[in-house]
Design a protein around this motif. Structure first.
Motif, PDB file in Angstrom:
ATOM      1  N   ASP A   2       0.807  -1.213   0.000  1.00  0.00           N
ATOM      2  CA  ASP A   2       0.000   0.000   0.000  1.00  0.00           C
ATOM      3  C   ASP A   2       0.843   1.267   0.000  1.00  0.00           C
ATOM      4  OD1 ASP A   2      -2.279  -1.553   0.023  1.00  0.00           O
ATOM      5  OD2 ASP A   2      -2.446  -1.507   2.203  1.00  0.00           O
ATOM      6  N   ASP A   3       2.059   1.216   0.580  1.00  0.00           N
ATOM      7  CA  ASP A   3       2.877   2.410   0.668  1.00  0.00           C
ATOM      8  C   ASP A   3       3.699   2.655  -0.590  1.00  0.00           C
ATOM      9  OD1 ASP A   3       4.305   0.086   1.264  1.00  0.00           O
ATOM     10  OD2 ASP A   3       5.787   1.176   2.454  1.00  0.00           O
ATOM     11  N   ILE A   4       3.674   1.734  -1.578  1.00  0.00           N
ATOM     12  CA  ILE A   4       4.413   1.877  -2.818  1.00  0.00           C
ATOM     13  C   ILE A   4       3.421   1.909  -3.968  1.00  0.00           C
ATOM     14  CG2 ILE A   4       6.132   0.837  -4.331  1.00  0.00           C
ATOM     15  CD1 ILE A   4       7.287  -0.561  -1.905  1.00  0.00           C
ATOM     16  N   GLU A   5       3.512   2.953  -4.811  1.00  0.00           N
ATOM     17  CA  GLU A   5       2.561   3.086  -5.909  1.00  0.00           C
ATOM     18  C   GLU A   5       2.837   2.118  -7.046  1.00  0.00           C
ATOM     19  OE1 GLU A   5       1.962   7.068  -7.189  1.00  0.00           O
ATOM     20  OE2 GLU A   5       1.815   7.816  -5.156  1.00  0.00           O
ATOM     21  N   GLN A   6       4.128   1.938  -7.396  1.00  0.00           N
ATOM     22  CA  GLN A   6       4.496   1.019  -8.463  1.00  0.00           C
ATOM     23  C   GLN A   6       5.962   0.657  -8.317  1.00  0.00           C
ATOM     24  OE1 GLN A   6       3.673   3.063 -12.109  1.00  0.00           O
ATOM     25  NE2 GLN A   6       5.528   4.241 -12.062  1.00  0.00           N
ATOM     26  N   PRO A   7       6.351  -0.462  -8.935  1.00  0.00           N
ATOM     27  CA  PRO A   7       7.764  -0.850  -8.878  1.00  0.00           C
ATOM     28  C   PRO A   7       8.628   0.141  -9.647  1.00  0.00           C
ATOM     29  CG  PRO A   7       6.391  -2.572  -9.872  1.00  0.00           C
ATOM     30  CD  PRO A   7       5.528  -1.385  -9.644  1.00  0.00           C
ATOM     31  N   GLY A   8       9.923  -0.148  -9.722  1.00  0.00           N
ATOM     32  CA  GLY A   8      10.840   0.746 -10.425  1.00  0.00           C
ATOM     33  C   GLY A   8      11.968  -0.009 -11.079  1.00  0.00           C
ATOM     34  N   SER A   9      13.158   0.585 -11.090  1.00  0.00           N
ATOM     35  CA  SER A   9      14.265  -0.037 -11.805  1.00  0.00           C
ATOM     36  C   SER A   9      15.340  -0.634 -10.899  1.00  0.00           C
ATOM     37  CB  SER A   9      14.906   0.964 -12.772  1.00  0.00           C
ATOM     38  OG  SER A   9      15.403   2.075 -12.067  1.00  0.00           O
TER      39      SER A   9
END
Length: 135
Positions: A2-9
């Motif tokens: 819930d605290d992360i909107e989307q993954p990254g690199s």
């Protein structure tokens, strides 16, 4: 998540979304750590630009036929090939073609965007424009 909107690199941004584990397809694979929704941006294939091919080099070919190779250093380097993938790269950005359940391996088609098998599945609800009308 819930605290992360989307993954990254970076691996730190990808952990909690995906993990590396032994694969029934080949060697190590990339697996969903949680249920992941169709069309999700899963991350960017991160690593230095290279001129020569190697095990984890992803090549992106542009419309002018120029190609850029990137030697993957993040978890996305563990993606295995499937003729019926559940993810694809748009440039170096990875997106999901379908919902992927926790524990399921995430795969791509190594043949890339030009492969009909990548985009044109009979069971696909909304075909990509390259597929034409469904049915």
């Amino acid at each position: 998540m819930d605290d992360i909107e989307q993954p990254g690199s970076t691996d730190e941004e990808l952990i909690g979304w995906v993990y590396q584990a032994p694969s029934a397809i080949h060697g190590q694979g990339l697996f969903a750590d949680i249920d992941l929704e169709k069309d999700l941006y899963l991350g960017t294939y991160d690593g230095p630009q290279v001129q020569e091919d190697d095990v984890y080099v992803l090549w992106v070919t542009y419309e002018d036929d120029s190609a850029v190779g990137r030697d993957g250093l993040n978890l996305l380097r563990y993606l295995n090939h499937s003729d019926t993938p559940n993810a694809f790269f748009d440039g170096f950005d990875l997106y999901l073609l379908s919902t992927v359940m926790a524990g399921e391996e995430i795969t791509i088609n190594y043949n890339g965007h030009d492969s009909d098998e990548l985009f044109c599945f009979e069971e696909q609800e909304e075909p990509w424009p390259e597929c034409g009308a469904a049915g």
